[in-house]
Design a protein around this motif. Sequence first.
Motif, PDB file in Angstrom:
ATOM      1  N   ILE A  57       0.861  -1.198   0.000  1.00 52.17           N
ATOM      2  CA  ILE A  57       0.000   0.000   0.000  1.00 52.17           C
ATOM      3  C   ILE A  57       0.891   1.241   0.000  1.00 52.17           C
ATOM      4  N   SER A  58       0.501   2.241  -0.786  1.00 46.43           N
ATOM      5  CA  SER A  58       1.328   3.450  -0.855  1.00 46.43           C
ATOM      6  C   SER A  58       0.476   4.722  -0.836  1.00 46.43           C
ATOM      7  N   VAL A  59       1.187   5.830  -0.643  1.00 50.09           N
ATOM      8  CA  VAL A  59       0.581   7.157  -0.733  1.00 50.09           C
ATOM      9  C   VAL A  59       1.232   7.818  -1.944  1.00 50.09           C
ATOM     10  N   THR A  60       0.429   8.353  -2.839  1.00 51.59           N
ATOM     11  CA  THR A  60       0.998   9.041  -4.003  1.00 51.59           C
ATOM     12  C   THR A  60       1.239  10.496  -3.619  1.00 51.59           C
ATOM     13  N   LEU A  61       2.433  10.995  -3.903  1.00 56.62           N
ATOM     14  CA  LEU A  61       2.765  12.378  -3.538  1.00 56.62           C
ATOM     15  C   LEU A  61       2.112  13.370  -4.502  1.00 56.62           C
ATOM     16  N   ASP A  62       2.020  14.599  -4.042  1.00 56.49           N
ATOM     17  CA  ASP A  62       1.488  15.663  -4.871  1.00 56.49           C
ATOM     18  C   ASP A  62       2.437  15.865  -6.063  1.00 56.49           C
ATOM     19  N   PRO A  63       1.909  16.013  -7.286  1.00 53.88           N
ATOM     20  CA  PRO A  63       2.808  16.115  -8.451  1.00 53.88           C
ATOM     21  C   PRO A  63       3.759  17.307  -8.426  1.00 53.88           C
ATOM     22  N   SER A  64       3.480  18.315  -7.574  1.00 55.08           N
ATOM     23  CA  SER A  64       4.395  19.463  -7.581  1.00 55.08           C
ATOM     24  C   SER A  64       5.712  19.115  -6.880  1.00 55.08           C
ATOM     25  N   HIS A  65       5.792  17.966  -6.213  1.00 48.45           N
ATOM     26  CA  HIS A  65       7.012  17.632  -5.475  1.00 48.45           C
ATOM     27  C   HIS A  65       7.911  16.699  -6.274  1.00 48.45           C
ATOM     28  N   LEU A  66       7.839  15.414  -5.973  1.00 48.87           N
ATOM     29  CA  LEU A  66       8.728  14.491  -6.689  1.00 48.87           C
ATOM     30  C   LEU A  66       7.964  13.880  -7.858  1.00 48.87           C
ATOM     31  N   CYS A  67       8.207  14.391  -9.045  1.00 49.11           N
ATOM     32  CA  CYS A  67       7.466  13.816 -10.166  1.00 49.11           C
ATOM     33  C   CYS A  67       8.287  13.805 -11.444  1.00 49.11           C
ATOM     34  N   THR A  68       7.807  13.037 -12.387  1.00 45.74           N
ATOM     35  CA  THR A  68       8.441  12.926 -13.699  1.00 45.74           C
ATOM     36  C   THR A  68       7.520  13.540 -14.744  1.00 45.74           C
ATOM     37  N   THR A  69       8.097  14.302 -15.649  1.00 45.46           N
ATOM     38  CA  THR A  69       7.343  14.817 -16.795  1.00 45.46           C
ATOM     39  C   THR A  69       7.926  14.155 -18.037  1.00 45.46           C
ATOM     40  N   THR A  70       7.073  13.542 -18.813  1.00 45.01           N
ATOM     41  CA  THR A  70       7.555  12.811 -19.990  1.00 45.01           C
ATOM     42  C   THR A  70       6.807  13.245 -21.237  1.00 45.01           C
ATOM     43  N   SER A  71       7.574  13.538 -22.283  1.00 48.72           N
ATOM     44  CA  SER A  71       6.970  13.808 -23.591  1.00 48.72           C
ATOM     45  C   SER A  71       7.312  12.638 -24.504  1.00 48.72           C
TER      46      SER A  71
END
Length: 377
Positions: A57-71
């Motif tokens: 089980i996990s908690v997903t962090l807010d995207p403004s913090h640790l996230c990946t942007t992929t094109s």
Amino acid sequence: PSNSRHFLQSKSESRMAEESVKKWVLMVTAQTPTNIAVIKYWGKRDEKLILPINDSISVTLDPSHLCTTTSVAVSPDFTHDRMWLNGKEMSLSGGRYQNCLRELRARASEVEDEEKGIKITKKDWEKLHVHVASYNNFPTAAGLASSAAGFACLVFSLAKLMNVKEDQSKLSAIARQGSGSACRSLYGGFVKWIMGKEEDGSDSVAVQLADENHWDDLVIIIAVVSSRQKETSSTSGMLETVETSMLIQHRAKEVVPKRIIQMEEAIKNRDFPSFARLSCADSNQFHAVCLDTSPPIFYMNDTSHRIISCVEKWNRFEGTPQVAYTFDAGPNAVLISHNRKTAALLLQRLLFHFPPNSDTDLNSYVIGDKTILKDAG
Ligand code: DP6
């Protein structure tokens, strides 16, 4: 150009015609946050399909913090699949990338953009090549930007580009084949990865337990203890644990199934004391099985241990847990506080015990959208 609808022209057509049609690029950009497990995944029963030995089980962090942007982009001009991570080209030949690409290509469907005069048939996708550019909004070297956000974002963006008509759960099973923990980043809020029973992994998928609004007063602070790359990767670490630890069998069969039920209940009822006790206990048992591995794996360091003592003392003093801690395959502490007030008190304590520019190797805190760096004083 209007005549570029069927761009995969037969070889007999003139070069001129080919050149006039090879002039477009279709692109999709997506952003995916990382997730932090509060009941850990550690150990596989199938290395290739990435099937775990227990639910997590996990908690997903807010995207403004640790996230990946992929094109991701496709064009008839691309001659082979290519990928860049933080601007640096890297190989896509690894089995995990290839498995994701194969699964997605097999499910791709027709894409038509009348305005741009683009038409890609299902069959065209077998021959077309993609380019992928991925960025982490946090220094990759900090060892925090896990593969979870990366593979989840890759699968999600390619699925959009290729018009894959599958639900999130099926996409999570594809992302799982890139990196186990990635399947949980397909959803926000609280997420469970069901280990599944099927040999082909079709039922080993992520499901959302509660969305991001369910328990939104929780505040997560990440104390960056070390920016060094970990010595033992999660992949090889968990393989060694399954091969050599006796404790892992007890954990997977006896301990985790009960904890999963209790954790689901704690999340449903927003029961912070139970949530904190379970998260801390599970993190500690995960690191205990790492120690029970031969040779032993040490992910935490002295600073991590001091953070645990600090939180444990505080929780004991208050009589009820104020803060939960959890550590993944590295020394960085993920601290989850009950609300903003406890988060402020926690930060105060952390800054007192681990002041910036002190001799501890704790060098930054990530809180909400703020990062306090050691250099900033
Ligand atoms: C400690 O998902 O990185 O973070 O499936 O081999 O890619 P692979 O491993 P990975 O392992 C994550 C382990 C963990 C716990 C967790 O996220 O549940």
